[in-house]
Scaffold this motif. Structure first.
Motif, mmCIF file in Angstrom:
data_model
loop_
_atom_site.group_PDB
_atom_site.id
_atom_site.type_symbol
_atom_site.label_atom_id
_atom_site.label_comp_id
_atom_site.label_asym_id
_atom_site.label_seq_id
_atom_site.Cartn_x
_atom_site.Cartn_y
_atom_site.Cartn_z
ATOM 1 N N UNK A 169 0.845 -1.222 -0.116
ATOM 2 C CA UNK A 169 -0.049 -0.111 0.008
ATOM 3 C C UNK A 169 0.852 1.529 0.022
ATOM 4 N N UNK A 170 0.172 2.342 -0.272
ATOM 5 C CA UNK A 170 1.094 3.878 -0.410
ATOM 6 C C UNK A 170 0.446 4.832 0.281
ATOM 7 N N UNK A 171 1.376 5.715 0.932
ATOM 8 C CA UNK A 171 0.974 6.740 1.940
ATOM 9 C C UNK A 171 2.003 7.874 1.247
ATOM 10 N N UNK A 172 1.679 8.999 1.931
ATOM 11 C CA UNK A 172 2.776 10.217 1.670
ATOM 12 C C UNK A 172 2.855 11.045 2.969
ATOM 13 N N UNK A 173 3.978 11.290 3.480
ATOM 14 C CA UNK A 173 4.253 12.056 4.490
ATOM 15 C C UNK A 173 3.667 13.387 4.580
ATOM 16 N N UNK A 174 2.875 13.625 5.554
ATOM 17 C CA UNK A 174 2.301 15.089 5.754
ATOM 18 C C UNK A 174 2.838 16.021 7.086
ATOM 19 N N UNK A 175 3.459 15.140 7.979
ATOM 20 C CA UNK A 175 3.981 15.998 9.321
ATOM 21 C C UNK A 175 5.051 14.987 9.959
ATOM 22 N N UNK A 176 6.112 15.578 10.232
ATOM 23 C CA UNK A 176 7.352 15.094 10.747
ATOM 24 C C UNK A 176 7.249 15.676 12.297
ATOM 25 N N UNK A 177 7.391 14.821 13.225
ATOM 26 C CA UNK A 177 7.364 15.382 14.677
ATOM 27 C C UNK A 177 8.789 16.127 14.905
ATOM 28 N N UNK A 178 8.699 17.046 15.848
ATOM 29 C CA UNK A 178 9.867 18.095 16.199
ATOM 30 C C UNK A 178 10.490 17.619 17.697
ATOM 31 N N UNK A 179 9.971 16.596 18.014
ATOM 32 C CA UNK A 179 10.544 15.985 19.360
ATOM 33 C C UNK A 179 10.898 14.662 19.469
ATOM 34 N N UNK A 180 12.052 13.989 20.155
ATOM 35 C CA UNK A 180 12.220 12.760 20.316
ATOM 36 C C UNK A 180 11.461 11.823 21.388
ATOM 37 N N UNK A 181 11.149 10.837 21.159
ATOM 38 C CA UNK A 181 10.553 9.941 22.498
ATOM 39 C C UNK A 181 11.594 9.773 23.457
ATOM 40 N N UNK A 182 11.597 9.944 24.477
ATOM 41 C CA UNK A 182 12.650 9.995 25.552
ATOM 42 C C UNK A 182 13.186 8.655 25.653
ATOM 43 N N UNK A 183 12.456 7.440 25.492
ATOM 44 C CA UNK A 183 12.995 6.077 25.681
ATOM 45 C C UNK A 183 13.719 5.423 24.403
ATOM 46 N N UNK A 184 13.015 5.600 23.524
ATOM 47 C CA UNK A 184 13.299 4.781 21.957
ATOM 48 C C UNK A 184 14.244 5.681 21.157
ATOM 49 N N UNK A 185 14.054 6.997 21.498
ATOM 50 C CA UNK A 185 14.932 8.002 20.559
ATOM 51 C C UNK A 185 14.508 7.860 19.220
ATOM 52 N N UNK A 186 13.195 8.043 19.201
ATOM 53 C CA UNK A 186 12.425 7.981 17.715
ATOM 54 C C UNK A 186 11.646 9.331 17.576
ATOM 55 N N UNK A 187 11.293 9.739 16.288
ATOM 56 C CA UNK A 187 10.442 10.814 16.100
ATOM 57 C C UNK A 187 9.178 10.328 15.406
ATOM 58 N N UNK A 188 8.099 10.639 15.843
ATOM 59 C CA UNK A 188 6.829 10.088 15.050
ATOM 60 C C UNK A 188 6.632 10.988 13.804
ATOM 61 N N UNK A 189 6.182 10.167 12.685
ATOM 62 C CA UNK A 189 6.084 10.652 11.696
ATOM 63 C C UNK A 189 4.604 10.385 11.008
ATOM 64 N N UNK A 190 3.894 11.377 10.563
ATOM 65 C CA UNK A 190 2.483 10.980 10.268
ATOM 66 C C UNK A 190 2.257 11.013 8.725
ATOM 67 N N UNK A 191 1.606 10.205 8.115
ATOM 68 C CA UNK A 191 1.096 9.998 6.753
ATOM 69 C C UNK A 191 -0.213 9.922 6.194
ATOM 70 N N UNK A 192 -0.608 10.392 4.980
ATOM 71 C CA UNK A 192 -1.912 10.167 4.644
ATOM 72 C C UNK A 192 -1.836 8.947 3.677
ATOM 73 N N UNK A 193 -2.935 7.992 3.804
ATOM 74 C CA UNK A 193 -3.234 7.113 2.933
ATOM 75 C C UNK A 193 -3.433 7.594 1.659
ATOM 76 N N UNK A 194 -2.750 6.971 0.462
ATOM 77 C CA UNK A 194 -3.254 7.233 -0.997
ATOM 78 C C UNK A 194 -3.405 5.966 -1.743
ATOM 79 N N UNK A 195 -4.719 5.729 -2.413
ATOM 80 C CA UNK A 195 -5.932 6.592 -1.747
ATOM 81 C C UNK A 195 -6.395 6.309 -0.576
ATOM 82 N N UNK A 196 -7.299 7.032 0.080
ATOM 83 C CA UNK A 196 -7.963 6.958 1.305
ATOM 84 C C UNK A 196 -8.582 5.652 1.538
ATOM 85 N N UNK A 197 -8.575 4.705 2.558
ATOM 86 C CA UNK A 197 -9.087 3.593 2.692
ATOM 87 C C UNK A 197 -9.691 3.425 3.919
#
Length: 411
Positions: A285-313
Motif C-alpha cells: 500500500x502507499x501513503x505520503x508524509x504530511x507531518x514530521x514530529x519535532x521532538x524525540x521520544x525519551x526512551x526509544x529515541x524516535x520521532x513520530x512521522x504521520x502520513x496520509x493514505x493514498x488513496x484513502x481507505x
C-alpha cells in the motif's frame, strides 16, 4: 678381461637406480629391470599420481547447451531505473484525536442499560448506555425550584420598581430585589447547563415538569465501538471510560523513525507499507508524509512521522501494525534482478557471457557492489568499466556459481 664388462653393467644399473629412485629404500639388483620399466612408464606419462592442472581462469566456467537449458539460464543486459534510497520504519494505522471519543459519565451513577457491542457501528447522537442516580433527581428538583424562585423574584423586583417610582419604597429594598433576582437567575442557568451535560432535555422539563430517573449516554461522533467497559448495575464515576468510539473516515499512518534517519524524512515523500499479520503479506500500500514530529521520544529515541493514505481507505483497522519504507531520494541507476546476483558479504557476483569454446558456453564471474533490493530489482555498482550492452546472466546465476565452485570443493 671378463671383469671389465661386469663392472660396466653394474655401473649402468646403479645409474638407472639413481635416476629413477628405488621404492624399497635399498637397491636390489634382481629388480633393476622392473624399476627401469616403471621409470620408463613414468617418463611416458602413462603411470604415477599426477596432480591435475589448475584452470587457466578460476572465475570462468563452461557449460554445455543441455545444462544451460536445464538450469533455465536467461541472458540480457543492465536496465536503467529510478531507484530510491529508503528509510525503514515501523508503526501502526491510527485515527486523528478528533476521530477518537472516550465516553464518560458527567456525574457518577449506576449503569442501567448497555445498548452496544464492540465492533458495532453507531450514529452521531445515538444512545450507547443509560445511567441512573439520585443525584440526577436532585439536580432536576433544584432546577424547578430555582425556576419558581426566579419567577417570584421577578415579580418582587417589579413591585420595588413601582414603589421607587412613586417614591414610596426604600432604595435599599430595590437594590436587594435586583441582587436576589440576578443571583437566582445565575443559579438557574448553571443548573440548566448541568442538565444539558447529563443529556436531560431542559425544554421538556420546563414544559411538563416531569422528573426523569435515568439519563442517556450518547456518542458525539459516528463510528465503530472499539470497547465497552461497563455492565448493568456497575457504579461509574466521572474518571471512568465507559465506551470508546472510533471514526474510520480519516485513517493515517503513525511511524516511528530512528534518530539517525529522521534528517532524511520530509513532508511529501512517498511511503510503501505492508500490514503485518493481516493475511495479505504481498499487498503493498502507499501513503505520503504530511507531518514530521519535532521532538524525540525519551526512551526509544524516535520521532513520530504521520502520513496520509493514498488513496484513502476504510478497510484498515486502527491499531494494525505496519512495516514501512519511506522513499527519501531517487536517481537513475543500473539494475539487475535478484536472481542474477550471488551474495558474498559486502560484495556480490554476477556472470557475464564471454563466448563459446568447443561447443560449450563460457561465462565469467564479476565482482559488483549491490544496493538495497526494490520490487525484485537490485541497483548495481560495477567495480570495473562495463558497457550497458554487456551480455549478462539475468537468471540462473546460482547454477553457474555452483558449477564454478564444485571443483574447489573437491580439492
Amino acid at each position: 678381461m671378463s671383469f671389465i664388462p661386469k663392472l660396466f653393467v653394474l655401473a649402468t644399473a646403479l645409474a638407472l637406480l639413481t635416476a629413477c629412485g628405488s621404492k624399497g629404500g635399498e637397491s636390489n639388483p634382481q629388480n633393476m629391470a622392473d624399476d627401469g620399466k616403471d621409470c620408463a612408464k613414468t617418463d611416458n606419462g602413462k603411470g604415477g599420481n599426477k596432480k591435475p592442472t589448475p584452470p587457466t581462469n578460476p572465475n570462468q566456467v563452461a557449460i554445455n547447451p543441455a545444462q544451460e537449458k536445464a538450469a533455465g539460464i536467461q541472458l540480457g543486459t543492465f536496465e536503467r531505473q529510478n531507484m530510491s534510497t529508503e528509510v525503514q520504519a515501523n508503526g501502526s494505522v491510527e485515527v486523528p484525536p478528533g476521530n477518537r471519543v472516550s465516553l464518560t459519565a458527567i456525574m457518577g451513577g449506576y449503569v442501567q442499560t448497555v445498548t452496544v457491542l464492540p465492533g458495532e457501528h453507531v450514529r452521531t447522537g445515538e444512545t450507547v448506555a443509560t445511567l441512573r442516580s439520585p443525584e440526577y433527581l436532585t439536580l432536576q428538583q433544584n432546577y424547578l425550584q430555582s425556576k419558581a424562585k426566579v419567577g417570584f423574584l421577578a415579580e418582587d423586583l417589579e413591585r420595588q420598581r413601582i414603589l421607587d417610582v412613586e417614591d414610596v419604597g426604600a432604595k435599599r429594598k430595590l437594590q436587594m430585589a435586583r441582587a436576589d433576582y440576578a443571583t437566582e437567575q445565575a443559579a438557574l442557568r448553571a443548573t440548566a447547563a448541568q442538565l444539558r451535560l447529563l443529556g436531560i432535555s431542559v425544554a421538556h422539563l420546563d414544559a411538563t415538569g416531569q422528573i426523569v430517573s435515568s439519563v442517556p449516554l450518547t456518542t458525539p461522533i459516528a463510528g465503530y465501538v472499539k470497547a465497552v467497559n461497563i455492565n448493568p448495575g456497575q457504579y461509574v464515576g466521572p474518571q471512568d471510560v465507559l465506551v470508546e468510539v472510533l471514526n474510520h473516515d480519516d485513517l493515517h499512518l503513525e511511524l516511528k523513525v530512528f534518530e539517525k534517519d529522521v534528517a532524511q524524512v520530509h513532508p511529501g515523500q512517498k511511503i510503501l507499507f505492508q500490514i503485518k499479520g493481516a493475511g495479505r503479506p504481498d499487498e503493498v500500500l502507499t501513503a505520503r508524509v504530511f507531518l514530521v514530529g519535532q521532538a524525540f521520544d525519551d526512551n526509544a529515541r524516535t520521532v513520530r512521522v504521520h502520513a496520509h493514505l493514498e488513496p484513502e481507505r476504510t478497510d484498515l483497522l486502527p491499531g494494525q501494525f505496519i512495516a514501512a519504507r519511506i522513499q527519501t531520494a531517487g536517481q537513475r541507476v543500473r539494475t539487475l534482478p535478484e536472481a542474477a546476483l550471488i551474495q558474498a558479504g559486502e560484495l556480490s557476483y554476477i556472470f557475464q557471457r564471454v563466448g563459446s569454446d568447443s561447443g560449450r558456453v563460457v561465462f565469467r564471474r564479476l565482482k559488483v557492489r549491490a544496493g538495497q533490493p526494490q520490487h525484485g530489482d537490485v541497483p548495481i555498482t560495477v567495480l570495473d568499466p562495463l558497457p550497458d550492452t554487456t551480455g549478462l546472466v539475468r537468471q540462473g546465476a546460482y547454477f553457474l556459481n555452483a558449477e564454478l565452485t564444485k571443483g574447489a570443493g573437491e580439492d
